[in-house]
Design a protein around this motif. Sequence first.
Motif, PDB file in Angstrom:
ATOM      1  N   ASN A   1      73.351 -25.330 -68.683  1.00 13.20           N
ATOM      2  CA  ASN A   1      74.006 -24.265 -67.902  1.00 13.20           C
ATOM      3  C   ASN A   1      75.254 -23.694 -68.570  1.00 13.20           C
ATOM      4  OD1 ASN A   1      72.500 -24.229 -65.168  1.00 13.20           O
ATOM      5  ND2 ASN A   1      72.725 -26.373 -65.711  1.00 13.20           N
ATOM      6  N   TRP A  22      75.895 -23.962 -55.114  1.00 14.61           N
ATOM      7  CA  TRP A  22      76.113 -23.987 -56.566  1.00 14.61           C
ATOM      8  C   TRP A  22      75.163 -24.968 -57.261  1.00 14.61           C
ATOM      9  CZ3 TRP A  22      78.226 -28.045 -59.602  1.00 14.61           C
ATOM     10  CH2 TRP A  22      78.446 -27.704 -60.939  1.00 14.61           C
ATOM     11  N   TYR A  23      75.097 -26.208 -56.789  1.00 19.27           N
ATOM     12  CA  TYR A  23      74.261 -27.222 -57.444  1.00 19.27           C
ATOM     13  C   TYR A  23      72.790 -26.817 -57.421  1.00 19.27           C
ATOM     14  CZ  TYR A  23      72.332 -31.771 -58.734  1.00 19.27           C
ATOM     15  OH  TYR A  23      71.637 -32.780 -59.363  1.00 19.27           O
ATOM     16  N   ILE A  26      72.908 -31.333 -67.538  1.00 21.51           N
ATOM     17  CA  ILE A  26      73.202 -30.154 -66.701  1.00 21.51           C
ATOM     18  C   ILE A  26      74.225 -29.257 -67.394  1.00 21.51           C
ATOM     19  CG2 ILE A  26      74.290 -29.428 -64.531  1.00 21.51           C
ATOM     20  CD1 ILE A  26      72.866 -31.851 -63.206  1.00 21.51           C
ATOM     21  N   GLU A  57      83.250 -26.957 -59.998  1.00 24.97           N
ATOM     22  CA  GLU A  57      82.100 -26.440 -60.749  1.00 24.97           C
ATOM     23  C   GLU A  57      82.327 -26.501 -62.254  1.00 24.97           C
ATOM     24  OE1 GLU A  57      81.254 -22.550 -59.163  1.00 24.97           O
ATOM     25  OE2 GLU A  57      81.018 -23.325 -57.128  1.00 24.97           O
ATOM     26  N   LYS A 114      68.337 -27.929 -64.043  1.00 25.74           N
ATOM     27  CA  LYS A 114      68.457 -29.379 -64.132  1.00 25.74           C
ATOM     28  C   LYS A 114      67.252 -29.933 -64.892  1.00 25.74           C
ATOM     29  CE  LYS A 114      69.514 -29.315 -59.451  1.00 25.74           C
ATOM     30  NZ  LYS A 114      69.696 -27.918 -59.452  1.00 25.74           N
ATOM     31  N   LEU A 169      71.751 -24.474 -60.276  1.00 22.93           N
ATOM     32  CA  LEU A 169      71.814 -24.942 -61.657  1.00 22.93           C
ATOM     33  C   LEU A 169      70.434 -25.286 -62.206  1.00 22.93           C
ATOM     34  CD1 LEU A 169      74.846 -27.412 -61.435  1.00 22.93           C
ATOM     35  CD2 LEU A 169      74.847 -25.113 -62.423  1.00 22.93           C
TER      36      LEU A 169
END
Length: 164
Positions: A163, A41-42, A159, A108, A47, A45
């Motif tokens: 997102n 997941w990270y 972030i 999340e 960033k 993203l």
Amino acid sequence: MLVVQRPSAVRHAFALVAFLAVCLAAGGIGSFATISQIPTWYASLQKPAWTPPSWLFGPVWTTLYLMMGLAAWLVWRQGQSPRSRPLLLFWLQLALNTLWSFLFFAWESPGPAFAEIILLWLAIAATIAAFRTYSVPAALLLLPYLGWVSFASFLNFAIWRLNR
């Protein structure tokens, strides 16, 4: 005449190890919520360009947790009970620190995590102020932590915005 006994060196050493262990355990619990999300997941993203590399977070947080444990021990060593106001603030900020990892990574949820990290920042600032009364070195040991959480707050916000 009442004689007050000072804690023994063994008790001091045991308490230091206990404070360090509790802080590192909080970090370990937070890491549990984080570790599986980094490559999945990270990584997906968007960033900001100023995001540190993922490998940096582990060493920074480990160092900060050790400094936090030492700071709490220094306050305890001044005769403060683990249930005293300064140490209750310390436990609160430690719990908020752990919760943030779950909010941001495991669940999340960067938006709620941002709201929570503001509370964490305030709890750290209150802890520093309370610690300063009993041990200036303890308060100083928490300043890098406040700085890192300040940076993490900006990163969390960026972030979240990127997102939505």
